[in-house]
Every structure is written in structure tokens, then in C-alpha cells.
Design a protein around this motif. Structure first.
Motif, short mmCIF file in Angstrom:
data_model
loop_
_atom_site.label_atom_id
_atom_site.label_comp_id
_atom_site.label_asym_id
_atom_site.label_seq_id
_atom_site.Cartn_x
_atom_site.Cartn_y
_atom_site.Cartn_z
N GLU A 1 -15.35 30.29 46.56
CA GLU A 1 -15.67 30.88 47.86
C GLU A 1 -15.32 29.86 48.92
N ILE A 2 -14.61 30.30 49.95
CA ILE A 2 -14.27 29.43 51.08
C ILE A 2 -15.50 29.35 51.97
N VAL A 3 -16.10 28.18 52.07
CA VAL A 3 -17.30 27.99 52.87
C VAL A 3 -16.93 27.66 54.31
N ASP A 4 -15.86 26.88 54.50
CA ASP A 4 -15.44 26.50 55.84
C ASP A 4 -13.98 26.03 55.81
N ALA A 5 -13.29 26.18 56.91
CA ALA A 5 -11.93 25.68 57.06
C ALA A 5 -11.74 25.30 58.52
N ASP B 1 -8.08 26.45 65.10
CA ASP B 1 -9.44 26.42 64.55
C ASP B 1 -9.94 27.86 64.44
N ASP B 2 -9.30 28.64 63.54
CA ASP B 2 -9.64 30.05 63.40
C ASP B 2 -10.25 30.39 62.04
N GLY B 3 -10.51 29.34 61.21
CA GLY B 3 -11.14 29.56 59.92
C GLY B 3 -10.20 30.04 58.84
N VAL B 4 -8.90 30.20 59.15
CA VAL B 4 -7.91 30.63 58.16
C VAL B 4 -7.34 29.38 57.50
N VAL B 5 -7.31 29.38 56.17
CA VAL B 5 -6.85 28.23 55.41
C VAL B 5 -5.33 28.12 55.49
N GLU B 6 -4.86 26.94 55.92
CA GLU B 6 -3.44 26.63 55.95
C GLU B 6 -3.29 25.11 55.87
N PRO B 7 -2.08 24.63 55.59
CA PRO B 7 -1.90 23.18 55.53
C PRO B 7 -2.40 22.52 56.82
N GLY B 8 -3.06 21.37 56.64
CA GLY B 8 -3.61 20.66 57.79
C GLY B 8 -5.08 20.97 58.02
N MET B 9 -5.66 21.79 57.15
CA MET B 9 -7.07 22.16 57.30
C MET B 9 -7.94 21.35 56.34
N LYS B 10 -9.13 21.03 56.80
CA LYS B 10 -10.18 20.45 55.96
C LYS B 10 -10.97 21.64 55.43
N VAL B 11 -10.90 21.85 54.12
CA VAL B 11 -11.45 23.05 53.50
C VAL B 11 -12.69 22.69 52.68
N THR B 12 -13.75 23.45 52.88
CA THR B 12 -14.96 23.30 52.06
C THR B 12 -15.09 24.57 51.23
#
Length: 165
Positions: free
Chosen positions: A156-160, A86-97
Motif C-alpha cells: 500500500e502506498i502510504v505517501d509519495a 507534489d501531487d502524491g503520484v509515484v514517479e522517479p524523484g519521489m520519496k515513497v513510503t
């Protein structure tokens, strides 16, 4: 967690992998036997040309066998990984907003395998244009990618956050 190294890799959590294996076992066992029994019973009724039950059961058998082949392929190509940090970096397995630059509306999706059954979230493959563009980016980053229609888009990546299932 390791990143997919080839286009055909399907990233799955252990939980998702186990669900797909259980579905496959059910389809290859009880479900297949049930459809075969229905075909047999309908065949015993006589003339197959006019037998709607027989044709419906054969159609169902075709769909069942197609799903079995699909699941076997997914499981063969699966890369099972740990739930991401849970570090905010986008990778497979993440719920991305994310939101398109210049727009206030946000969209949330799961970056993973489309085969993950989640009625509430759309699932994007890491190999999709958006998925491949945002991997490795972090909350607050703006990323450009080319949409399938050829248009250049900025998001823009709002959350991951890790997908909890």
C-alpha cells in the motif's frame, strides 16, 4: 517530467546530475593525478615485487578508473528532469513510503538512481520490480508485484512526496 523510455535510462534531478559531473571532474583531474604521483613515487623506490605502497596505489588506481567509467556511463544514460509535482503520484524523484498489506510497519525509499548519495534513504530504481509496479500509483493505492524470489507481494502506498535532497 518525462518517464524513462528504455531500461538503461537513469533518472536524475539537475542537482544530482551536477553532483555526479563534479565528482567525475574531480576523479579525472586531481584524484587521478594524485594516484599517478603515488604510483610513480612508489616505483622509484625500487623492487616492485616487495613494494606494498606500489601495489596499494595500483589497486586504488583500478578502483578510481572503475568509478570514472561508472560515472561516465551514468551521465551518458541520464535523463535529467524537473523535481516532480507534489501531487502524491509515484514517479522517479519521489520519496515513497509504503507498507506490505497486512503489516503496520512502513518503509520509506527514494525512487530514482542508486547513484544518488543519500545515507538516510535506500534508493530503488524505477526499473526494479517494486519501482516499476508502483510508478503511476497514488497515495492510498494497493499494488501487487512479483519479488525477485518469485513471491507475489502487495504493498500500500502510504505517501509519495518529491525528494528534497
Amino acid at each position: 517530467m518525462t518517464q524513462p523510455t528504455e531500461q538503461g535510462t537513469v533518472w536524475l534531478t539537475q542537482e544530482a546530475f551536477d553532483k555526479l559531473e563534479a565528482e567525475l571532474a574531480n576523479l579525472k583531474g586531481p584524484m587521478r593525478q594524485e594516484v599517478i604521483a603515488r604510483i610513480s613515487a612508489a616505483r622509484d623506490e625500487g623492487d616492485l615485487k616487495e613494494n606494498g605502497g606500489y601495489h596499494a596505489a595500483r589497486d586504488e588506481q583500478g578502483k578510481l578508473e572503475g568509478r570514472i567509467r561508472q560515472l561516465e556511463d551514468i551521465i551518458r544514460r541520464a535523463q535529467v528532469g524537473e523535481t516532480p509535482a507534489d501531487d502524491g503520484v509515484v514517479e522517479p524523484g519521489m520519496k515513497v513510503t509504503y507498507r506490505f498489506v497486512g503489516d503496520d510497519e512502513t518503509t520509506t525509499f527514494l525512487l530514482g538512481a542508486r547513484e544518488i548519495d543519500d545515507d538516510e534513504l535506500e534508493v530503488f530504481s524505477p526499473q526494479s520490480p517494486l519501482g516499476s509496479a508502483i510508478i503511476g500509483s497514488s497515495k492510498g493505492d494497493t499494488v501487487s508485484y512479483t519479488a525477485p524470489n518469485g513471491k507475489e507481494l502487495k504493498v500500500e502506498i502510504v505517501d509519495a512526496v518529491p525528494y528534497a535532497g
